[in-house]
Write an enzyme that holds these catalytic residues in place. Structure first.
Site, PDB file in Angstrom:
ATOM      1  N   HIS A 127       0.876  -1.185   0.000  1.00  0.00           N
ATOM      2  CA  HIS A 127       0.000   0.000   0.000  1.00  0.00           C
ATOM      3  C   HIS A 127       0.909   1.230   0.000  1.00  0.00           C
ATOM      4  O   HIS A 127       2.031   1.179   0.496  1.00  0.00           O
ATOM      5  CB  HIS A 127      -0.834  -0.057   1.285  1.00  0.00           C
ATOM      6  CG  HIS A 127      -1.866   1.015   1.424  1.00  0.00           C
ATOM      7  ND1 HIS A 127      -1.572   2.267   1.893  1.00  0.00           N
ATOM      8  CD2 HIS A 127      -3.191   1.008   1.177  1.00  0.00           C
ATOM      9  CE1 HIS A 127      -2.683   2.994   1.935  1.00  0.00           C
ATOM     10  NE2 HIS A 127      -3.681   2.250   1.499  1.00  0.00           N
ATOM     11  N   ASP A 204       3.054  -4.722   8.050  1.00  0.00           N
ATOM     12  CA  ASP A 204       1.854  -3.907   7.907  1.00  0.00           C
ATOM     13  C   ASP A 204       0.654  -4.845   7.996  1.00  0.00           C
ATOM     14  O   ASP A 204       0.341  -5.564   7.040  1.00  0.00           O
ATOM     15  CB  ASP A 204       1.900  -3.172   6.564  1.00  0.00           C
ATOM     16  CG  ASP A 204       0.597  -2.432   6.260  1.00  0.00           C
ATOM     17  OD1 ASP A 204      -0.337  -2.503   7.067  1.00  0.00           O
ATOM     18  OD2 ASP A 204       0.528  -1.797   5.188  1.00  0.00           O
ATOM     19  N   LYS A 230     -10.531  -0.726  10.433  1.00  0.00           N
ATOM     20  CA  LYS A 230     -10.703  -1.931   9.601  1.00  0.00           C
ATOM     21  C   LYS A 230     -11.046  -3.149  10.466  1.00  0.00           C
ATOM     22  O   LYS A 230     -11.335  -4.212   9.942  1.00  0.00           O
ATOM     23  CB  LYS A 230      -9.437  -2.196   8.799  1.00  0.00           C
ATOM     24  CG  LYS A 230      -9.131  -1.092   7.776  1.00  0.00           C
ATOM     25  CD  LYS A 230      -7.986  -1.489   6.880  1.00  0.00           C
ATOM     26  CE  LYS A 230      -7.292  -0.325   6.227  1.00  0.00           C
ATOM     27  NZ  LYS A 230      -8.092   0.366   5.221  1.00  0.00           N
ATOM     28  N   CYS A 368      -4.926   2.633  -3.526  1.00  0.00           N
ATOM     29  CA  CYS A 368      -3.678   3.156  -2.945  1.00  0.00           C
ATOM     30  C   CYS A 368      -2.550   2.136  -3.087  1.00  0.00           C
ATOM     31  O   CYS A 368      -1.727   1.972  -2.167  1.00  0.00           O
ATOM     32  CB  CYS A 368      -3.856   3.555  -1.479  1.00  0.00           C
ATOM     33  SG  CYS A 368      -5.139   4.773  -1.227  1.00  0.00           S
TER      34      CYS A 368
HETATM   35  N1  C6P Z   1      -6.260   0.540   2.883  1.00  0.00           N
HETATM   36  C1  C6P Z   1      -8.090   0.198   1.332  1.00  0.00           C
HETATM   37  O1  C6P Z   1      -9.185   0.502   0.819  1.00  0.00           O
HETATM   38  P1  C6P Z   1      -4.947   3.838   7.164  1.00  0.00           P
HETATM   39  O2  C6P Z   1      -5.395   4.702   6.031  1.00  0.00           O
HETATM   40  O3  C6P Z   1      -3.759   4.424   7.903  1.00  0.00           O
HETATM   41  O4  C6P Z   1      -6.044   3.428   8.085  1.00  0.00           O
HETATM   42  O5  C6P Z   1      -4.462   2.450   6.507  1.00  0.00           O
HETATM   43  C2  C6P Z   1      -3.483   2.485   5.508  1.00  0.00           C
HETATM   44  C3  C6P Z   1      -3.244   1.116   4.968  1.00  0.00           C
HETATM   45  C4  C6P Z   1      -2.022   0.522   5.172  1.00  0.00           C
HETATM   46  N2  C6P Z   1      -1.773  -0.723   4.731  1.00  0.00           N
HETATM   47  C5  C6P Z   1      -2.698  -1.440   4.073  1.00  0.00           C
HETATM   48  C6  C6P Z   1      -2.374  -2.827   3.642  1.00  0.00           C
HETATM   49  C7  C6P Z   1      -3.957  -0.894   3.832  1.00  0.00           C
HETATM   50  O6  C6P Z   1      -4.866  -1.617   3.185  1.00  0.00           O
HETATM   51  C8  C6P Z   1      -4.238   0.418   4.269  1.00  0.00           C
HETATM   52  C9  C6P Z   1      -5.561   1.071   3.969  1.00  0.00           C
HETATM   53  C10 C6P Z   1      -7.595   0.965   2.527  1.00  0.00           C
HETATM   54  O7  C6P Z   1      -7.417  -0.730   0.898  1.00  0.00           O
HETATM   55  C11 C6P Z   1      -7.749   2.442   2.338  1.00  0.00           C
HETATM   56  S1  C6P Z   1      -6.672   3.079   1.100  1.00  0.00           S
END
Ligand code: C6P
Length: 410
Positions: A127, A204, A230, A368
């Site tokens: 990501h 991650d 999530k 992303c």
């Molecule tokens: N992916 C998706 O729709 P945040 O934004 O900090 O809560 O998470 C970031 C992030 C980091 N690593 C992985 C593997 C992710 O999937 C995500 C967030 C969402 O896939 C929003 S872009």
């Protein structure tokens, strides 16, 4: 139908008020859980109860409400410790989310250590949150970012990983479960190989903790990050797990209230872990809501959730493969939580819009993870992602809505 007979999905669904709403006159089929899951009443109630009768700032007051809020806040840290099996509570740092946790490690662990010629190893399925912080720290230090390739099924090329891991590698940062492909990476093997060369590993876990039991001590990872939203908790709250020894060595991320023991104009002494990394008034309701979310998930059991979701994933994969003109992007042997796909002649954004008209919420776009799109030579994908409350009937609605969409473009 589900082969996890005791798993009572209808009873779980009753806990999530939003699942009983309608979208465009149709019952909501929420399959955008990888972007953000929904919250059960238990989480909503915990946050409401806090604001109605328990709220004050934490760690700052001798009065009853401050003590009560502080207790609930620290209880949530205890819950998170148990959730990821950290060795002690002060290895759990509350952040704004997975993104901030990675940035914290990049700036406070990597930046002071990196120099020209050093390397950071990531993978082609990361990501953006696990790419850009490392690019920034490489620009700041002259270190180089190296990328382990993935194969056509969306699996990591492990042989290449072992070759690329070298005496120049200072850190490996790898996603546990890919948000764009659903691939579950063999993180235990990745960590063991890195540790054999004395290299620490960040995992991650943003897309892993809602779907798989995680034990950071068994994995042996040095850092593990995830976001609350999530895993059925509030937004704006996340976790950095770090090994005590490494966290102790790291300078603070930000300066401010609560991260100090004493301040004069000449010198500041920093607070102990975990407070050294939690400057300013924290996201109190976020933390307490996350604690409630974790209690909820633990009550149902990640083993049962994983089994149910695995059934959904297999069923969805079978149903979607039967649709002419549909191509699944990401066919790794180990997958969790989601199916990404493209349709002949239909742009993913049109799929998203037409499915929405049927009440089906999915995410379309690059998720992303633009390097993944580039690797598979697609501008975007449609992604259906699952949660503990999804049903096999909802997969049927998804499949039928896709067939209807294809019909409109034929
Ligand atoms: N992916 C998706 O729709 P945040 O934004 O900090 O809560 O998470 C970031 C992030 C980091 N690593 C992985 C593997 C992710 O999937 C995500 C967030 C969402 O896939 C929003 S872009």
């Amino acid at each position: 139908m589900s082969n996890t007979a005791q798993y009572d999905v209808e009873s779980i669904r009753r806990d999530f008020p939003i699942l009983h709403t309608q979208v465009r006159g149709k019952p909501l089929v929420y399959l955008d859980n990888a972007a953000s899951a929904q919250r059960p009443s238990q989480v909503i109630d915990a946050v409401r109860r806090l604001y109605e009768s328990q709220y004050a700032n934490v760690h700052r007051g001798v009065h009853h409400l401050s003590q009560e809020s502080s207790r609930l806040y620290e209880d949530a840290r205890v819950a998170v410790r148990g959730f990821v099996h950290a060795a002690c509570v002060h290895e759990i740092i509350f952040t704004r989310g997975a993104t901030e946790s990675i940035n914290l490690v990049a700036q406070c662990y990597a930046r002071p250590r990196l120099q020209q010629g050093d390397e950071i190893l990531i993978t082609h399925m990361e990501h953006h949150s696990n790419i850009v912080p490392w690019q920034i720290v490489c620009q700041q230090t002259g270190a180089e970012l190296r990328v382990v390739p993935i194969n056509d099924r969306g699996e990591l090329e492990l042989e290449r990983y072992h070759e690329m891991l070298s005496e120049k590698t200072r850190l490996v940062s790898v996603v546990h479960v890919s948000n764009a492909l659903g691939t579950v990476n063999p993180v235990a093997e990745i960590i063991a190989a890195a540790h054999a060369k004395g290299v620490p590993v960040l995992v991650d876990g943003a897309q892993a903790v809602p779907h798989l039991p995680v034990d950071v001590q068994k994995l042996g990872c040095d850092f593990y990050v995830f976001s609350g939203h999530k895993v059925y908790g509030p937004t704006g709250i996340g976790v950095l797990y770090g090994k005590e020894k490494l966290l102790k060595e790291m300078p603070p991320y930000q300066g401010g209230g609560d991260m100090i023991l004493s301040v004069t104009f000449e010198k500041t002494t920093y607070n102990t872990l975990p407070y050294k990394f939690e400057a300013g008034t924290p996201n109190i309701a976020g933390v307490i809501g996350l604690g409630a979310a974790i209690d909820y998930v633990q009550k149902i059991g990640l083993g049962s959730i994983a089994a149910h979701e695995h059934g959904l994933l297999e069923y969805a994969t079978t149903r979607l493969r039967q649709i002419d003109g549909l191509r699944i992007i990401g066919e790794a042997s180990q997958k969790a939580g989601l199916v990404s796909f493209v349709l002949d002649r239909v742009h993913p954004h049109d799929i998203g819009t037409l499915l929405d008209a049927e009440g089906v919420a999915i995410r379309t776009g690059h998720h992303c993870a633009q390097p993944v799109m580039e690797r598979f030579k697609v501008p975007a994908t449609a992604r259906a992602s699952f949660a503990m409350y999804n049903t096999f009937e909802e997969i049927d609605v998804l499949a039928e809505a896709i067939v209807k969409t294809m019909g409109m473009f034929s």
